[in-house]
Design an enzyme around this catalytic site. Structure first.
Site, PDB file in Angstrom:
ATOM      1  N   ARG A 116       3.146 -30.183 -54.391  1.00  0.00           N
ATOM      2  CA  ARG A 116       3.079 -29.051 -55.301  1.00  0.00           C
ATOM      3  C   ARG A 116       1.829 -28.250 -54.935  1.00  0.00           C
ATOM      4  O   ARG A 116       0.725 -28.794 -54.873  1.00  0.00           O
ATOM      5  CB  ARG A 116       2.952 -29.554 -56.724  1.00  0.00           C
ATOM      6  N   ARG A 160      -6.388 -21.986 -73.311  1.00  0.00           N
ATOM      7  CA  ARG A 160      -6.505 -20.625 -72.754  1.00  0.00           C
ATOM      8  C   ARG A 160      -6.105 -19.579 -73.789  1.00  0.00           C
ATOM      9  O   ARG A 160      -5.175 -19.801 -74.566  1.00  0.00           O
ATOM     10  CB  ARG A 160      -5.614 -20.468 -71.521  1.00  0.00           C
ATOM     11  N   GLU A 175       9.703 -31.344 -62.669  1.00  0.00           N
ATOM     12  CA  GLU A 175       9.171 -30.661 -61.488  1.00  0.00           C
ATOM     13  C   GLU A 175       9.176 -31.569 -60.254  1.00  0.00           C
ATOM     14  O   GLU A 175       9.433 -31.127 -59.149  1.00  0.00           O
ATOM     15  CB  GLU A 175       7.748 -30.158 -61.785  1.00  0.00           C
ATOM     16  N   HIS A 202       4.192 -21.873 -62.841  1.00  0.00           N
ATOM     17  CA  HIS A 202       5.248 -22.771 -63.356  1.00  0.00           C
ATOM     18  C   HIS A 202       6.599 -22.521 -62.692  1.00  0.00           C
ATOM     19  O   HIS A 202       7.652 -22.844 -63.246  1.00  0.00           O
ATOM     20  CB  HIS A 202       5.423 -22.621 -64.891  1.00  0.00           C
ATOM     21  N   ASN A 238       1.179 -34.252 -56.316  1.00  0.00           N
ATOM     22  CA  ASN A 238       0.521 -33.158 -57.024  1.00  0.00           C
ATOM     23  C   ASN A 238      -0.967 -33.505 -57.033  1.00  0.00           C
ATOM     24  O   ASN A 238      -1.383 -34.418 -57.741  1.00  0.00           O
ATOM     25  CB  ASN A 238       1.085 -33.078 -58.456  1.00  0.00           C
TER      26      ASN A 238
END
Ligand code: ADP
Length: 396
Positions: free
Chosen positions: A88, A238, A384, A177, A6
């Site tokens: 990823r 956010r 993940e 996601h 990643n």
């Protein structure tokens, strides 16, 4: 062995798996960071932690340093032990609908989507090219955060803006996601003992970034993030959904341009913006519960209210046939108060938590709803990296 990567513009997070009887077993994981600044590498093997300070002028130097230290630690004998690398990648646009081998054509698609994910795709692409040079014999595979959501119907992904924005500029809801939602969907169908194609879920992935997915018949039917990860739920920093005219209004009030304002919506809003304490849920919930800090209480209220509203919306999408509501990622897996407040705010469905199960320690999953709840609720740990590893095995 399979390496899962990643990567960002200045860092490479990795996890190396050995495949034993088709089952991935994690060997080491780590982080190479400060690429093009100076360089720092951490490798963890079980409880042991190794730290190195090599100079990285670019991603390739970081890749070579990771491989060198793998050999020193005798994790690999040589580069050829690593048969596949799973990357990823955040944005696959509307062309990439599943995990793909990173051929030149698919790499071009990653490049074409830089416009849609300027903060994420460039780092991934640089890392892909660096690993291709460093490990020329390994198969390169791309797992995309957007691809799981490519099954959404048009009525859920189109915005009510001029259609030309979609046709000419690709403005639509993509969602993110997806790797986590894919993992949780598979895991939930196992746990519920249902066929994947019969599984209906509402998944709340609540990490620093947070989004939800409505899974209908094992596939994404709707999600809360949009063209970018700024939409939907309130997050660590956010804002999530807001009235878009706020931008125009605040541009005048603060004499800032659209880029500066969007930066504030991405980095100074959410839990941090409302609590004025922290973007980290542990800090905010401590301040709310222990200090009774009013701003932290307010942040927690707003945060959980939005999730409850989306649960109700998604339950409607599923016509009430919800097999389970699943909480996952850092906050979803660990924050007792978040789960409690979310479920408490749902008034038109009969969902009840068992408070002792909500608080109970667990390994990888636990049902936390009480016997008299109409819908089951679970906390499930997402993985993940494991999902990417399994997807990569399929290509070898
Ligand atoms: P990322 O999106 O960076 O992968 P994570 O999934 O690691 O994020 O989630 C980070 C969030 O999880 C932070 O807000 C952190 O406070 C929260 N978190 C982690 N552990 C706990 C805990 N024990 N209780 C409450 N919140 C937690």
């Amino acid at each position: 062995m399979i390496l899962v990567v990643n990567a960002g513009s200045s860092s490479i997070k990795f996890k190396l798996y050995k495949i034993e009887n088709k089952t991935p077993v994690a060997l080491v994981e780590g982080l190479a960071e400060r690429i093009a600044v100076d360089g720092a590498l951490t490798i963890k093997r079980g409880e042991d932690k190794y730290e190195y300070k090599d100079q990285y002028d670019n991603h390739l130097m970081a890749v070579n340093s990771i491989l060198k230290h793998f050999k020193e630690l005798e994790v690999i004998k040589n580069e050829n032990d690593i048969k596949g690398i799973g990357f990823r990648v955040v944005h696959g646009g509307d062309k990439i609908v599943k995990t793909v081998e990173l051929t030149e054509e698919n790499k071009k698609a990653v490049e074409d989507n830089i416009k849609l994910a300027p903060l994420h795709n460039p780092g991934a692409l640089t890392a892909i090219n660096a690993f291709q040079k460093g490990l020329p014999n390994a198969k390169l595979v791309g797992c995309f955060d957007t691809s799981f959501h490519q099954t959404m119907p048009k009525k859920n992904y189109l915005y009510s803006v001029p259609l030309k924005w979609y046709e000419n500029h690709k403005v639509r809801k993509y969602g993110f996601h997806g790797i986590s939602f894919d993992y949780i969907t598979h895991k939930s169908s196992e746990v519920l003992n249902k066929k994947l194609e019969d599984t209906n879920l509402i998944i709340c992935h609540l990490g620093n970034g947070a989004s939800m997915c409505c899974v209908k018949n094992g596939k994404s039917y709707d999600t809360t993030m949009g063209l970018t990860p700024l939409a939907g739920l309130m997050m660590g920093t956010r804002s999530g959904d807001i009235d878009s005219s706020i931008l125009q209004y605040m541009a005048k009030e603060l004499n800032l341009d659209i880029y500066e304002l969007t930066d504030i919506l991405n980095k100074q809003s959410g839990l941090l913006g409302i609590s004025e304490i922290s973007s980290d849920m542990r800090d905010v919930s401590n301040a709310a519960l222990n200090d009774k800090n009013p701003k932290a209480i307010s942040a927690l209220e707003l945060y959980t209210q939005r999730i409850a509203e989306y649960i109700i919306k998604f339950a409607n999408h599923l016509e009430g046939k919800v097999d389970a509501i699943v909480f996952t990622a850092g906050i979803g897996e660990n924050s007792i108060i978040t789960r409690e407040l979310v479920i408490d705010k749902i008034k038109i469905l009969n969902i009840k938590l068992d408070s002792s199960l909500n608080e109970q320690n667990y390994e990888d999953y636990l049902e936390i709803s009480s016997q008299n709840s109409d819908i089951k609720v679970y906390k499930i740990r997402t993985d993940e990296e494991l999902m990417i590893c399994k997807e990569t095995i399929n290509f070898i």
